[in-house]
Design a protein around this motif. Structure first.
Motif, short mmCIF file in Angstrom:
data_model
loop_
_atom_site.label_atom_id
_atom_site.label_comp_id
_atom_site.label_asym_id
_atom_site.label_seq_id
_atom_site.Cartn_x
_atom_site.Cartn_y
_atom_site.Cartn_z
N PHE A 149 0.84 -1.20 0.00
CA PHE A 149 0.00 0.00 0.00
C PHE A 149 0.88 1.25 0.00
CE2 PHE A 149 -2.47 3.41 1.73
CZ PHE A 149 -3.79 3.17 1.38
N CYS A 150 1.86 1.28 0.89
CA CYS A 150 2.72 2.46 1.00
C CYS A 150 3.57 2.66 -0.25
CB CYS A 150 3.61 2.33 2.24
SG CYS A 150 2.70 2.48 3.80
N LYS A 151 3.99 1.57 -0.87
CA LYS A 151 4.73 1.67 -2.13
C LYS A 151 3.85 2.30 -3.21
CE LYS A 151 7.86 0.62 -5.31
NZ LYS A 151 9.20 1.26 -5.39
N GLU A 152 2.60 1.87 -3.30
CA GLU A 152 1.67 2.44 -4.28
C GLU A 152 1.42 3.92 -3.97
OE1 GLU A 152 -0.72 2.25 -7.70
OE2 GLU A 152 0.63 0.72 -6.87
N SER A 159 12.06 4.40 -2.90
CA SER A 159 13.05 3.41 -2.48
C SER A 159 12.50 2.53 -1.37
CB SER A 159 14.31 4.12 -1.99
OG SER A 159 14.03 4.83 -0.78
N ASP A 160 13.17 1.41 -1.12
CA ASP A 160 12.77 0.54 -0.01
C ASP A 160 12.83 1.28 1.31
OD1 ASP A 160 12.29 -1.58 -1.69
OD2 ASP A 160 14.20 -2.58 -1.30
N GLU A 161 13.84 2.16 1.44
CA GLU A 161 13.99 2.92 2.68
C GLU A 161 12.81 3.88 2.88
OE1 GLU A 161 16.32 2.50 0.41
OE2 GLU A 161 17.74 1.21 1.50
N VAL A 163 9.77 3.49 1.66
CA VAL A 163 8.59 2.67 1.95
C VAL A 163 8.62 2.22 3.41
CG1 VAL A 163 7.39 0.52 1.43
CG2 VAL A 163 8.30 1.92 -0.44
N SER A 164 9.76 1.77 3.87
CA SER A 164 9.89 1.33 5.27
C SER A 164 9.58 2.46 6.23
CB SER A 164 11.30 0.79 5.53
OG SER A 164 11.55 -0.38 4.77
N ALA A 165 10.06 3.67 5.90
CA ALA A 165 9.82 4.82 6.77
C ALA A 165 8.33 5.15 6.82
CB ALA A 165 10.61 6.03 6.28
N LEU A 166 7.62 5.02 5.69
CA LEU A 166 6.19 5.33 5.68
C LEU A 166 5.39 4.27 6.43
CD1 LEU A 166 4.02 7.27 4.80
CD2 LEU A 166 3.85 6.03 2.63
#
Length: 223
Positions: A149-152, A159-161, A163-166
Motif C-alpha cells: 500500500f505504502c509503495k503504491e 526506495s525501499d527505505e 517505503v519502510s519509513a512510511l
C-alpha cells in the motif's frame, strides 16, 4: 490528491489555520468525556467507572511525544478512512467520475472529520479500520500488505527505505487512531442514540492500543 493539499504553516499554534488539530482535539475530547461520563456515572450512583481517564491522559501525553519522532508531514487528511467512506467504480450516470485514463476511480466521501493533520494518521487509521466495528484485529493488514500500500502511495520511484519509513510512520499513528476513536466512543456513550455498545468499543480500542504499543515502540527504536 487529498494529501497534496499542503497547509500554509504561518504564525499561530496548533489548531490555527493549516495547523494539525489532532492532539488539541484529543485533549478537548478527553476533558469533555471525563466530565460528562463522570457526571453520568455519578447520577447513576455506585457504578464502577467505565474508563480509566487518568491512564488515558498519561498515554495521550506520551503518544504525542512519541509520534513526533517519525516526523510525519502535515497534510489535509480525511481522518475517517474506513471502508464505508470509499466509493469504488461508481458509473458516471450515477454521479461517479472516471480516472483520466478511463480506469475505475476511487472516491472518498464524508469529510465530517476532515482537516489538517499528520499524513501518518490517515494511513495508520485506514489500516486499523480493516478490523471494522467488530474489532476483529486478525484483519489488520500484514506488513507485506502495508508495504505494498505504502509503495503504491509513494509511487514507483520510491526506495525501499522510503517505503519502510512510511510503514513505520503509519504504525506510530495507528496508535493515535486507537486513542482517537476510543475517546470518541467514550463521548458517544453519553450522547449517541444509536443502539451500539460504545463503552465496550472504547475499551476495546484502548486495549488494542496497549497490545500494539510495545511492537511499534520496538520498531521505532530499532536502528
Amino acid at each position: 490528491a487529498v494529501h497534496a493539499l499542503a497547509p500554509d504553516l504561518g504564525p499561530g499554534g496548533e489548531g490555527a489555520p493549516g495547523r494539525p488539530s489532532l492532539w488539541r482535539r484529543l485533549r478537548r475530547w478527553l476533558d469533555t468525556a471525563e466530565r460528562e461520563v463522570g457526571a453520568q456515572e455519578g447520577a447513576a450512583g455506585g457504578a464502577p467507572p467505565a474508563f480509566d481517564f487518568a491512564a488515558w491522559r498519561a498515554e495521550l501525553a506520551w503518544l504525542e511525544d512519541f509520534c513526533a519522532r517519525v516526523d510525519s508531514p502535515v497534510v489535509f487528511c480525511h481522518n475517517d478512512a474506513l471502508a464505508a467512506n470509499f466509493m469504488v467504480g461508481v458509473p458516471p450516470e450515477e454521479g461517479g467520475v472516471l480516472a483520466a485514463d478511463g480506469a475505475t476511480r476511487v472516491q472518498l466521501i464524508d469529510f465530517e472529520y476532515g482537516g489538517y493533520s499528520y499524513r501518518g494518521f490517515d494511513l495508520g487509521n485506514h489500516f486499523v479500520e480493516y478490523a471494522g466495528f467488530e474489532c476483529d484485529w486478525s484483519r489488520y493488514p500484514a506488513e507485506a500488505r502495508r508495504r505494498a500500500f505504502c509503495k503504491e502511495y509513494l509511487g514507483e520511484d520510491a526506495s525501499d527505505e522510503q517505503v519502510s519509513a512510511l510503514v513505520l510512520e503509519a504504525s506510530a499513528f495507528a496508535l493515535a487512531s486507537h486513542q482517537f476513536w476510543g475517546i470518541w466512543a467514550a463521548l458517544q456513550s453519553v450522547h449517541s442514540k444509536i443502539d451500539f455498545d460504545y463503552k465496550t468499543y472504547a475499551n476495546e480500542r484502548w486495549a488494542q492500543y496497549l497490545v500494539m504499543k510495545p511492537e511499534v515502540v520496538a520498531a521505532v527504536d530499532s536502528p
